[in-house]
Design an enzyme around this catalytic site. Structure first.
Site, short mmCIF file in Angstrom:
data_model
loop_
_atom_site.label_atom_id
_atom_site.label_comp_id
_atom_site.label_asym_id
_atom_site.label_seq_id
_atom_site.Cartn_x
_atom_site.Cartn_y
_atom_site.Cartn_z
N GLU A 1 2.31 -4.55 13.69
CA GLU A 1 2.10 -3.39 12.80
C GLU A 1 1.49 -2.20 13.56
O GLU A 1 0.63 -1.51 13.08
CB GLU A 1 1.19 -3.79 11.63
N GLU B 1 -3.89 -12.41 7.38
CA GLU B 1 -5.29 -11.97 7.21
C GLU B 1 -6.19 -13.01 6.55
O GLU B 1 -6.95 -12.72 5.62
CB GLU B 1 -5.31 -10.64 6.44
O1 G3I Z 1 5.71 0.92 -5.63
C1 G3I Z 1 4.58 1.36 -6.42
C2 G3I Z 1 4.97 2.57 -7.26
O2 G3I Z 1 5.98 2.17 -8.20
C3 G3I Z 1 3.74 3.08 -7.99
O3 G3I Z 1 4.08 4.26 -8.69
C4 G3I Z 1 2.63 3.38 -6.99
C5 G3I Z 1 1.39 3.79 -7.74
O4 G3I Z 1 0.35 3.90 -6.79
O5 G3I Z 1 2.32 2.19 -6.22
C6 G3I Z 1 3.45 1.75 -5.48
O6 G3I Z 1 3.09 0.58 -4.77
C7 G3I Z 1 2.31 0.85 -3.61
C8 G3I Z 1 3.04 0.21 -2.39
O7 G3I Z 1 2.23 0.33 -1.20
C9 G3I Z 1 4.39 0.88 -2.14
O8 G3I Z 1 4.17 2.23 -1.78
C10 G3I Z 1 0.96 0.15 -3.78
O9 G3I Z 1 0.24 0.83 -4.81
C11 G3I Z 1 0.16 0.21 -2.49
O10 G3I Z 1 -1.01 -0.57 -2.61
C12 G3I Z 1 1.01 -0.39 -1.35
O11 G3I Z 1 0.26 -0.24 -0.16
C13 G3I Z 1 0.72 -1.06 0.93
C14 G3I Z 1 -0.44 -1.98 1.37
O12 G3I Z 1 -0.04 -2.73 2.51
C15 G3I Z 1 -0.81 -2.96 0.26
O13 G3I Z 1 0.26 -3.83 0.02
C16 G3I Z 1 1.11 -0.15 2.09
O14 G3I Z 1 2.28 0.60 1.73
C17 G3I Z 1 1.42 -0.98 3.32
O15 G3I Z 1 1.67 -0.14 4.46
C18 G3I Z 1 0.24 -1.89 3.66
O16 G3I Z 1 0.61 -2.68 4.72
C19 G3I Z 1 -0.41 -3.62 5.16
C20 G3I Z 1 0.30 -4.89 5.59
O17 G3I Z 1 1.06 -5.41 4.51
C21 G3I Z 1 -0.71 -5.90 6.10
N1 G3I Z 1 -1.50 -5.34 7.19
C22 G3I Z 1 -2.18 -4.08 6.84
C23 G3I Z 1 -1.17 -3.05 6.37
C24 G3I Z 1 -1.85 -1.73 6.08
O18 G3I Z 1 -2.73 -1.88 5.01
#
Ligand code: G3I
Length: 385
Positions: free
Chosen positions: A294, A178
């Protein structure tokens, strides 16, 4: 109870996962015989015992897999079994991002990703790496620690450490994720990320060169989203992406593939197959492979009725895959999740009516949905790689 106490929940989970998967592996073996190269009708797919999207995909030379992670695969035996049944390539949804791996500027925590790589070996899965360089999911210490003086050192050290650790075990790395954001003010469409701020556009070339050194075997991918629809913003992003690829190739950047994330919306009607075909052709004409990295279909804005919603989601999968699978440069399709039980869309793109979202091939009970059949049919209709 005696068995539960002696073995402990974890051991039972391992047995559960192993036993559940063993059953599926035998199904995979049975359907491995294949059925020639003719296309199978949906009913033929069903009667032929095709229970695996990976099996239908591999008959035409594609990899199919899905994003998942340690949390789901290590604790949900039934999900893990369906995952192994349906997938041939695993991409950690979050496990290989900076925030997951980097507790401090000097430490790495590979515990969960090592488990995932072991899981992949155990169940004959390929691994995808996502992602070495991104502007999101950075650890909390990043903004207080990294600056224009030390950014190159941190970038190089991270890539060398992570790609180096898994060298030879990764099918493909999303080296940079990105890097384009239009409209964001810059004429070249580059996102104003910390990496761009500290290192300029050269951070992209540097990332690919370091990744090539750290793991020469992995396919090196540039990955991005917002490229598939007939809208002015997607058209602008396609244009910026092609110009970036041209600049990178002109300087000899060792980039080998383009990842199109493909986060679709079933309610989106602005889809022009020919414009998408041309974009794929333009990428392929540069000698690059293409991965659909994705894929999922948001059901935001669709009617509440599940049968109607599932059909519209399946139609969106079919319409999109019928176009992209026609492009010979496309080598793999991964959905961003396998089951509605675990999808980022629940949190990030919930439905206004509050109903559980239904974007993926399996429902929350791990049963096949119309989307599963639409994806299977698209693979079965695709030209042989
Ligand atoms: O693991 C922690 C947990 O310990 C904590 O309690 C919780 C509190 O909110 O957060 C958890 O982490 C979260 C993580 O996902 C695991 O569930 C993060 O807050 C959250 O921001 C994270 O979101 C991910 C996002 O990328 C940001 O990294 C999504 O699951 C994931 O599907 C999404 O994937 C992205 C790709 O990497 C890039 N392309 C877009 C795609 C969708 O946004």
């Amino acid at each position: 109870m005696a068995i539960q106490s002696r073995l402990g929940r974890r051991r039972l989970l391992q047995i559960g996962i192993g036993a559940a998967i063993a059953g599926c592996s035998s199904i995979r073996q049975r359907s491995r015989q294949g059925f020639g190269s003719h296309s199978l009708s949906p009913s033929a797919l069903a009667t032929a015992g095709f229970n695996s999207l990976a099996q239908v995909a591999s008959r035409k030379g594609f990899f199919y897999g899905a994003a998942s992670d340690y949390a789901m695969l290590s604790s949900d035996a039934q999900f893990a079994a369906r995952y192994v049944e349906n997938c041939r390539i695993l991409v950690p949804e979050n496990g290989l991002k900076w925030r997951a791996l980097r507790p401090s500027p000097t430490e790495f925590d590979f515990t969960k990703t090592d488990w995932l790589f072991d899981f992949a070996v155990k169940y004959s899965l390929q691994m995808r790496g996502h992602t070495l360089v991104w502007h999101l999911s950075l650890p909390r210490w990043f903004s207080e620690t990294v600056n224009s003086r030390n950014a190159e050192r941190h970038l190089v050290h991270h890539i060398e450490s992570v790609a180096g650790r898994y060298a030879g075990k990764v099918h493909s790395w999303d080296v940079v994720n990105e890097a384009i954001e239009v409209p964001d003010g810059r004429p070249d469409g580059l996102r104003k990320s910390p990496w761009l701020e500290f290192l300029g556009e050269e951070y992209i070339d540097l990332s690919f060169r370091v990744a090539a050194q750290a793991d020469p075997e992995a396919l090196r991918v540039y990955n991005d989203y917002g490229l598939q629809y007939d809208t002015s913003s997607h058209a602008a992003k396609r244009h910026a992406a092609l110009r970036l690829l041209e600049r990178l190739q002109a300087k000899g950047t060792p980039i080998q593939a383009f990842g199109i994330q493909s986060h679709l919306r079933a309610s989106e009607t602005r889809f022009n197959a020919e414009k998408l075909r041309q974009f794929l052709r333009d990428i392929a004409s540069m000698g690059l492979k293409i991965l659909i990295t994705e894929l999922d279909v948001s059901d935001q804005g669709l009617p509440a009725d599940i049968e109607q919603r599932d059909r519209l989601v399946a139609d969106a999968y079919r319409e999109y895959l019928d176009v992209v699978l026609d492009e010979p440069a496309v080598i793999a399709v991964l959905t961003w999740g396998l089951s509605d039980r675990y999808t980022w869309l629940s949190e990030f793109k919930p439905r206004e009516d509050g109903l559980p979202v239904r974007p993926l091939p399996l429902d929350e009970n791990l049963e096949r949905k119309p989307a599963w059949w639409a994806i299977a049919q698209a693979f079965d209709n695709a030209p042989l790689r």
